[in-house]
Scaffold this motif. Structure first.
Motif, PDB file in Angstrom:
ATOM      1  N   CYS A 416       0.987  -1.306  -0.018  1.00  0.00           N
ATOM      2  CA  CYS A 416      -0.043   0.096   0.001  1.00  0.00           C
ATOM      3  C   CYS A 416       0.823   1.346   0.132  1.00  0.00           C
ATOM      4  O   CYS A 416       0.748   2.046   0.584  1.00  0.00           O
ATOM      5  CB  CYS A 416      -0.938  -0.014   1.316  1.00  0.00           C
ATOM      6  N   ALA A 419      -0.745   6.133  -3.006  1.00  0.00           N
ATOM      7  CA  ALA A 419      -1.954   6.609  -2.690  1.00  0.00           C
ATOM      8  C   ALA A 419      -2.430   7.741  -4.014  1.00  0.00           C
ATOM      9  O   ALA A 419      -1.389   8.382  -4.316  1.00  0.00           O
ATOM     10  CB  ALA A 419      -2.001   7.441  -1.312  1.00  0.00           C
ATOM     11  N   TYR A 421      -4.508  10.915  -5.413  1.00  0.00           N
ATOM     12  CA  TYR A 421      -5.294  12.072  -5.127  1.00  0.00           C
ATOM     13  C   TYR A 421      -5.514  12.833  -6.266  1.00  0.00           C
ATOM     14  O   TYR A 421      -4.946  12.539  -7.336  1.00  0.00           O
ATOM     15  CB  TYR A 421      -4.324  12.696  -3.807  1.00  0.00           C
ATOM     16  N   ARG A 434       2.740   7.238  -0.185  1.00  0.00           N
ATOM     17  CA  ARG A 434       1.796   7.235   1.390  1.00  0.00           C
ATOM     18  C   ARG A 434       2.607   7.339   2.479  1.00  0.00           C
ATOM     19  O   ARG A 434       2.200   8.246   3.170  1.00  0.00           O
ATOM     20  CB  ARG A 434       1.079   5.951   1.360  1.00  0.00           C
ATOM     21  N   PHE A 440      -0.461  12.447   3.407  1.00  0.00           N
ATOM     22  CA  PHE A 440      -1.174  11.118   3.871  1.00  0.00           C
ATOM     23  C   PHE A 440      -0.770  10.518   5.308  1.00  0.00           C
ATOM     24  O   PHE A 440      -1.388   9.685   5.690  1.00  0.00           O
ATOM     25  CB  PHE A 440      -0.587  10.028   2.746  1.00  0.00           C
ATOM     26  N   GLU A 448      -6.905  10.825  -0.055  1.00  0.00           N
ATOM     27  CA  GLU A 448      -6.974   9.560  -0.889  1.00  0.00           C
ATOM     28  C   GLU A 448      -8.173   9.216  -1.768  1.00  0.00           C
ATOM     29  O   GLU A 448      -9.172   9.233  -1.272  1.00  0.00           O
ATOM     30  CB  GLU A 448      -6.555   8.422  -0.018  1.00  0.00           C
ATOM     31  N   ILE A 506      -2.130  -0.056  -5.799  1.00  0.00           N
ATOM     32  CA  ILE A 506      -1.347   1.024  -5.012  1.00  0.00           C
ATOM     33  C   ILE A 506      -0.268   0.519  -4.569  1.00  0.00           C
ATOM     34  O   ILE A 506       0.469   1.019  -3.493  1.00  0.00           O
ATOM     35  CB  ILE A 506      -2.480   1.537  -3.739  1.00  0.00           C
TER      36      ILE A 506
END
Length: 565
Positions: A416, A419, A421, A434, A440, A448, A506
């Motif tokens: 993960c 992210a 945006y 992230r 974040f 996000e 991600i």
């Protein structure tokens, strides 16, 4: 053509991996080719209503396509852009040329209004009379070479033309309601616009004609009576370039039904050809001809990106294998195309497999082309959540859609790491790190975007596990509205099995260019040239006939270069 026993479409678990989606190629069902076939079949007429361009190459022009029902006009504005202002980045404020596709033939007051808005792009505003808005920049090196050569009365160097491939490249083609353009729903009932992105593809096609004429006008101003016109054969080698970045990638996630239709139609086309019991001599000759021409296109494909360099190296090796294997008696056997695809699956890379799949469709227009009518998304009810569904059935749908994602440790940072945006300045999607960017790591922020359907699907499943399977989805979502997104996608997947990417969007290993490649291949783009893992340059309409040349004989296979050219 006698069909064999039905051949099933390849399963989504095979097709919808990013590694494979990032290897898709144009085919008969690409949107540019759908358009050029229609234009020739219906004998569209093209006129240039206005070409008011001064000696500096500044001014405005109007090019009109007259369909069987109505006209569409490209309104073009050419600018004198200083070199230091030329940029492909979305934050650019000025361009060498800007365009709008007008619904009809614009009156002088329409052109004046557009001139007050179109050159400013995002800061301008259009009306519903406009179907798209776009901009383009010169490829300075090739532009200067071509205009200087023509001004001196000679033709430009063919090697330089092939190395770059375009005189201008677009950096955006906006439509479907953006910046005031007509919403797609207002025009989707028109036959000529029912296939996806037909207005945008028409805009680019007419832009290419304008760019050729503009280059000749600039050369004429420099060279006077000694200036030459661009040789038609050389002009056809020039397409329109395009620079595409992250803004396009989320489209595939946000439009699962539409994306499903594109992939499903292509897979259906491949399955239909594979099901044929035999291949006629004519079909074999067409395939071998396209095989040679397609190989030439790959030889002309250039890229400096290490990922693409390696893919090209492997594709060329795959093509040599295909040439050797397909020249044997394989095409004379029963079910030849099915045997060829089975051999490819065991022998070639994904790039070679998908290249071959596209080429196999070429002899069978009558079997394939009608599927273009199934590529749009007319299912308005798809996004309505069925609240009466049981929790048990919802769990089953999520497991079916995202079963592969349950093996991923979503707490691991590498899974993960990214992210998505939206940039506040440009309102364009961006991809952040992230665990490295404050936006974040600060829990008070929630910027996000919902572009990790696999992660979110697993989370929804775990929440559903805590509920009685006989309860309804409506009861569950009243308590857990944060999972509406995942429940909706799971229900959509029941009718759109190719709508979900079967990969982590991600993770640290994500290559967004795979998502860009997948979408652009359906446009009909060629010569993918990644400039990083997040943006790519392509060519559109390279090899296509210009409006004054288009006819039934050259309207389709133009995408494959002639070996003797």
């Amino acid at each position: 053509m006698k069909p064999a026993a039905k051949i099933e479409r390849r399963h989504p678990s095979e097709v919808m991996r990013l590694k494979r989606l990032g290897c898709l190629h144009q085919c008969r069902l690409s949107f540019m080719r759908i358009l050029t076939r229609r234009m020739a079949r219906e004998n569209w007429r093209f006129t240039r209503h206005l070409f008011d361009i001064n000696d500096k190459g500044v001014g405005r022009a109007v090019y009109t396509a007259h369909t069987t029902e109505r006209p569409y006009s490209l309104v073009a504005f050419a600018h004198d852009l200083p070199d230091e202002m030329r940029s492909d980045r979305v934050i650019a404020q000025a361009w060498d040329a800007t365009f709008a596709l007008f619904d009809g033939i614009p009156a002088p007051e329409d052109i004046d209004r557009l001139e007050q808005n179109v050159p400013f792009q995002e800061t301008g505003r259009l009306h519903e009379s406009e179907l798209s808005m776009s901009r383009a920049n010169r490829s300075v090196r090739l532009w200067d070479h071509v205009t200087e050569a023509l001004a001196r009365g000679r033709q430009p160097d063919i090697e330089q033309i092939d190395e770059v491939g375009y005189l201008m490249r677009t950096t955006a083609v906006y439509g479907s309601g953006k910046f005031g353009t007509a919403d797609f729903e207002t025009v989707c009932a028109r036959d000529e616009l029912q296939a996806p992105f037909q207005a945008e593809m028409l805009s680019v096609y007419l832009t290419r004609a304008f760019v050729r004429d503009l280059a000749e006008r600039v050369a004429s101003a420099k060279g006077g009576a000694n200036a030459a016109r661009l040789d038609p054969a050389l002009a056809r080698r020039l397409g329109i370039g395009n620079s595409t970045g992250l803004g396009m990638a989320p489209f595939l996630v946000h439009h699962p039904v539409l994306f499903n239709n594109w992939i499903m139609v292509r897979e259906e086309a491949v399955a239909r050809v594979r099901a044929l019991e035999s291949a006629s001599d004519e079909a074999c000759d067409t395939f071998r001809n396209i095989l040679k021409r397609g190989a030439l296109s790959v030889e002309q494909w250039r890229s400096d990106h290490p990922v693409q360099i390696e893919k090209l190296k492997r594709l060329k090796a795959d093509i040599r294998k295909i040439e050797e294997f397909a020249n044997r008696e394989i095409l004379q056997r029963r079910h030849p195309w099915n045997q060829l695809m089975a051999w490819a699956a065991d022998t070639l890379t994904e790039e070679g497999q998908e290249w071959l799949a596209s080429l196999m469709l070429e002899p069978y227009g009558e079997l394939v082309d009608g599927l273009a009518s199934c590529m749009s998304d007319g299912d308005r009810d798809a996004f309505t959540i069925d609240g009466a569904m049981s929790v048990k059935d919802a769990r089953a749908l999520i497991k079916k859609s995202f079963g592969w994602a349950f093996d991923i440790d979503w707490n691991a940072k590498e899974n993960c790491a990214r992210a998505w945006y939206v940039s506040e300045e440009k309102l364009e999607p961006r991809l952040g790190e992230r665990f490295e960017e404050d936006v974040f790591t600060d829990d008070s922020n929630n910027f996000e975007q919902p572009l990790a359907p696999a992660r979110d699907g697993v989370a929804a499943y775990k929440a559903l596990e805590q509920w009685d399977g006989k309860k309804t989805v409506a009861e569950f979502l009243l308590r857990h509205p944060e999972h509406r997104y995942s429940i909706r996608r799971a229900q959509i997947s029941a009718r759109a099995p190719y709508g979900e990417i079967h990969d982590n969007t991600i993770g640290a290993a994500l290559l967004p260019i795979d998502m860009l490649r997948a979408k652009l291949s359906f446009f009909g783009a060629t010569h993918f040239d990644p400039r990083s893992d997040r943006w790519v340059r392509i060519r559109m309409y390279a090899g296509a006939p210009y409006p004054d040349e288009l006819d039934a004989h050259n309207a389709d296979l133009w995408v494959y270069p002639e070996a003797a050219a």
